[in-house]
Design a protein around this motif. Structure first.
Motif, PDB file in Angstrom:
ATOM      1  N   TYR A  64       0.701  -1.390  -0.033  1.00  0.00           N
ATOM      2  CA  TYR A  64       0.234  -0.005  -0.074  1.00  0.00           C
ATOM      3  C   TYR A  64       0.876   1.372  -0.043  1.00  0.00           C
ATOM      4  CZ  TYR A  64      -3.799  -3.314   0.832  1.00  0.00           C
ATOM      5  OH  TYR A  64      -4.525  -4.458   0.798  1.00  0.00           O
ATOM      6  N   GLN A  67       1.427   2.370  -3.645  1.00  0.00           N
ATOM      7  CA  GLN A  67       0.334   2.928  -4.014  1.00  0.00           C
ATOM      8  C   GLN A  67       0.008   4.353  -3.789  1.00  0.00           C
ATOM      9  OE1 GLN A  67      -3.141   0.313  -4.047  1.00  0.00           O
ATOM     10  NE2 GLN A  67      -1.616  -1.246  -3.853  1.00  0.00           N
ATOM     11  N   ASP A 178      -9.073   5.618   9.566  1.00  0.00           N
ATOM     12  CA  ASP A 178      -9.023   4.682   8.379  1.00  0.00           C
ATOM     13  C   ASP A 178      -8.656   3.155   8.923  1.00  0.00           C
ATOM     14  OD1 ASP A 178      -6.444   5.283   8.952  1.00  0.00           O
ATOM     15  OD2 ASP A 178      -5.668   5.426   6.781  1.00  0.00           O
ATOM     16  N   VAL A 184     -14.856   4.121   2.573  1.00  0.00           N
ATOM     17  CA  VAL A 184     -14.378   5.313   1.738  1.00  0.00           C
ATOM     18  C   VAL A 184     -14.947   6.263   1.956  1.00  0.00           C
ATOM     19  CG1 VAL A 184     -13.661   5.897  -0.297  1.00  0.00           C
ATOM     20  CG2 VAL A 184     -13.429   3.444  -0.109  1.00  0.00           C
ATOM     21  N   LYS A 185     -16.412   6.667   2.123  1.00  0.00           N
ATOM     22  CA  LYS A 185     -16.947   7.818   1.904  1.00  0.00           C
ATOM     23  C   LYS A 185     -16.941   8.385   3.553  1.00  0.00           C
ATOM     24  CE  LYS A 185     -18.644   8.613  -2.057  1.00  0.00           C
ATOM     25  NZ  LYS A 185     -18.304  10.146  -2.801  1.00  0.00           N
ATOM     26  N   LYS A 211      -6.972  -0.709   1.548  1.00  0.00           N
ATOM     27  CA  LYS A 211      -7.431  -0.388   0.275  1.00  0.00           C
ATOM     28  C   LYS A 211      -8.587   0.893   0.460  1.00  0.00           C
ATOM     29  CE  LYS A 211      -7.551  -4.898  -2.262  1.00  0.00           C
ATOM     30  NZ  LYS A 211      -8.386  -5.719  -2.842  1.00  0.00           N
ATOM     31  N   GLN A 212      -9.172   1.088   1.496  1.00  0.00           N
ATOM     32  CA  GLN A 212     -10.187   2.170   1.526  1.00  0.00           C
ATOM     33  C   GLN A 212      -9.373   3.532   1.623  1.00  0.00           C
ATOM     34  OE1 GLN A 212     -12.666   1.682   5.006  1.00  0.00           O
ATOM     35  NE2 GLN A 212     -13.777  -0.104   4.126  1.00  0.00           N
ATOM     36  N   VAL A 214      -6.443   4.066   0.154  1.00  0.00           N
ATOM     37  CA  VAL A 214      -6.147   4.110  -1.050  1.00  0.00           C
ATOM     38  C   VAL A 214      -7.112   4.794  -1.931  1.00  0.00           C
ATOM     39  CG1 VAL A 214      -5.251   3.252  -3.157  1.00  0.00           C
ATOM     40  CG2 VAL A 214      -4.321   2.698  -1.178  1.00  0.00           C
ATOM     41  N   GLN A 215      -8.521   4.300  -1.979  1.00  0.00           N
ATOM     42  CA  GLN A 215      -9.491   4.876  -2.588  1.00  0.00           C
ATOM     43  C   GLN A 215      -9.877   6.271  -2.125  1.00  0.00           C
ATOM     44  OE1 GLN A 215      -9.204   2.355  -5.271  1.00  0.00           O
ATOM     45  NE2 GLN A 215     -11.008   3.272  -5.066  1.00  0.00           N
ATOM     46  N   ALA A 216      -9.743   6.430  -0.811  1.00  0.00           N
ATOM     47  CA  ALA A 216     -10.178   7.718  -0.262  1.00  0.00           C
ATOM     48  C   ALA A 216      -9.375   8.733  -0.929  1.00  0.00           C
ATOM     49  CB  ALA A 216     -10.448   7.838   1.232  1.00  0.00           C
ATOM     50  N   LYS A 218      -7.982   8.938  -3.589  1.00  0.00           N
ATOM     51  CA  LYS A 218      -8.177   9.325  -5.002  1.00  0.00           C
ATOM     52  C   LYS A 218      -9.109  10.251  -5.262  1.00  0.00           C
ATOM     53  CE  LYS A 218      -7.033   4.868  -6.757  1.00  0.00           C
ATOM     54  NZ  LYS A 218      -7.593   3.685  -7.632  1.00  0.00           N
ATOM     55  N   GLU A 219     -10.017  10.611  -4.029  1.00  0.00           N
ATOM     56  CA  GLU A 219     -10.988  11.642  -4.017  1.00  0.00           C
ATOM     57  C   GLU A 219     -10.640  12.725  -3.309  1.00  0.00           C
ATOM     58  OE1 GLU A 219     -15.200  10.281  -3.054  1.00  0.00           O
ATOM     59  OE2 GLU A 219     -14.561   8.194  -3.322  1.00  0.00           O
TER      60      GLU A 219
END
Length: 250
Positions: A64, A67, A178, A184-185, A211-212, A214-216, A218-219
């Motif tokens: 992670y 990433q 986290d 993620v939201k 993963k959450q 990383v995805q967070a 991105k926003e």
């Protein structure tokens, strides 16, 4: 029967109350204001500049952390990674990746011990060993220390000072939690709804499936950038935008 029901409710209340996210070590009776006004611990850096410091605890992680580093690169963002010394020793190439991309590596102890149970002598060894490990791997001596769990005391402050480091926490309104996989939201909303100049935001790049996180990111990264925020390391935040310089008064 009523006594039994009362006991059950009491037990439920004990186990359901979450751990204090903003712990104060009660032994010395000194709170955040005491340490903050003395400049011994930093939670955020008041500034009129649109800068924010993203921090990541507990790594490096071979999956992670790279990433996260790739995402940060896309948005010209520098961050501070509070690394665990044993993990730097296990994954030196990841630590060097962060250093090469101009992120800041800071001290988060060698084994991530329970700060409520470790002796001052043992903690001093953990901090010193991590300082040495990071320097050996990256060639840079850490100037910042974050105690695991956010526990702090005068003893912890003094141990960090003797190692040449300043204790850094995080903005209490920017604890993404986290590590608990809240979704993620929830991570995104926590950061975006509370973003202020000079914030120090707490994330994790290790401690299970991240993963959450990383995805967070991105926003979070593009949205904060669109608001005009610049992403800086904690040392940059303090040295260029705050009044206390890292390495001074330590």
């Amino acid at each position: 029967m009523k006594k039994r029901v009362g006991l059950i409710l009491l037990l439920f209340s004990v186990f359901l109350v979450p751990a204090n996210p903003n712990p104060v070590v009660a032994q010395d009776g000194k709170d955040r204001e005491y340490y903050e006004t003395r400049g011994d611990i930093v939670w955020e850096v008041p500034t009129d500049k649109k800068v924010i410091a993203l921090t990541f605890d507990d790594g490096p992680d071979p999956t992670y952390t790279p990433q996260i580093a790739e995402l940060l690169k896309q948005y010209h963002a520098r961050a501070t990674f509070f690394v665990v010394g044993s993990r730097v020793n296990s994954f030196p190439e990841v630590a060097r990746l962060l250093a090469n991309e101009q992120h800041e590596l800071a001290n988060h102890t060698y084994t991530h011990p329970d700060m409520r149970r470790i002796s001052p002598g043992k903690l001093a060894q953990e901090v010193a060993k991590t300082q040495e490990t990071i320097y050996e791997v990256t060639g840079a001596k850490p100037q910042l220390f974050r105690p695991p769990g956010g526990y702090y005391s005068e003893s912890i402050v003094n141990i960090a000072k003797r190692a040449g480091a300043l204790v850094i926490m995080w903005s209490w309104h920017q604890d993404t939690r986290d590590w608990s996989d809240p979704g993620v939201k929830k991570i995104v909303n926590k950061v975006l709804k509370n973003a202020r100049n000079g914030d120090i935001v707490l994330f994790h790049d290790y401690g299970g499936n991240r993963k959450q996180t990383v995805q967070a990111l991105k926003e979070i990264l593009p949205e904060l950038q669109s608001r005009g925020y610049q992403f800086v390391t904690v040392s940059e935040l303090m040295n260029h935008y705050g009044t206390k310089k890292v390495g001074q008064g330590n």
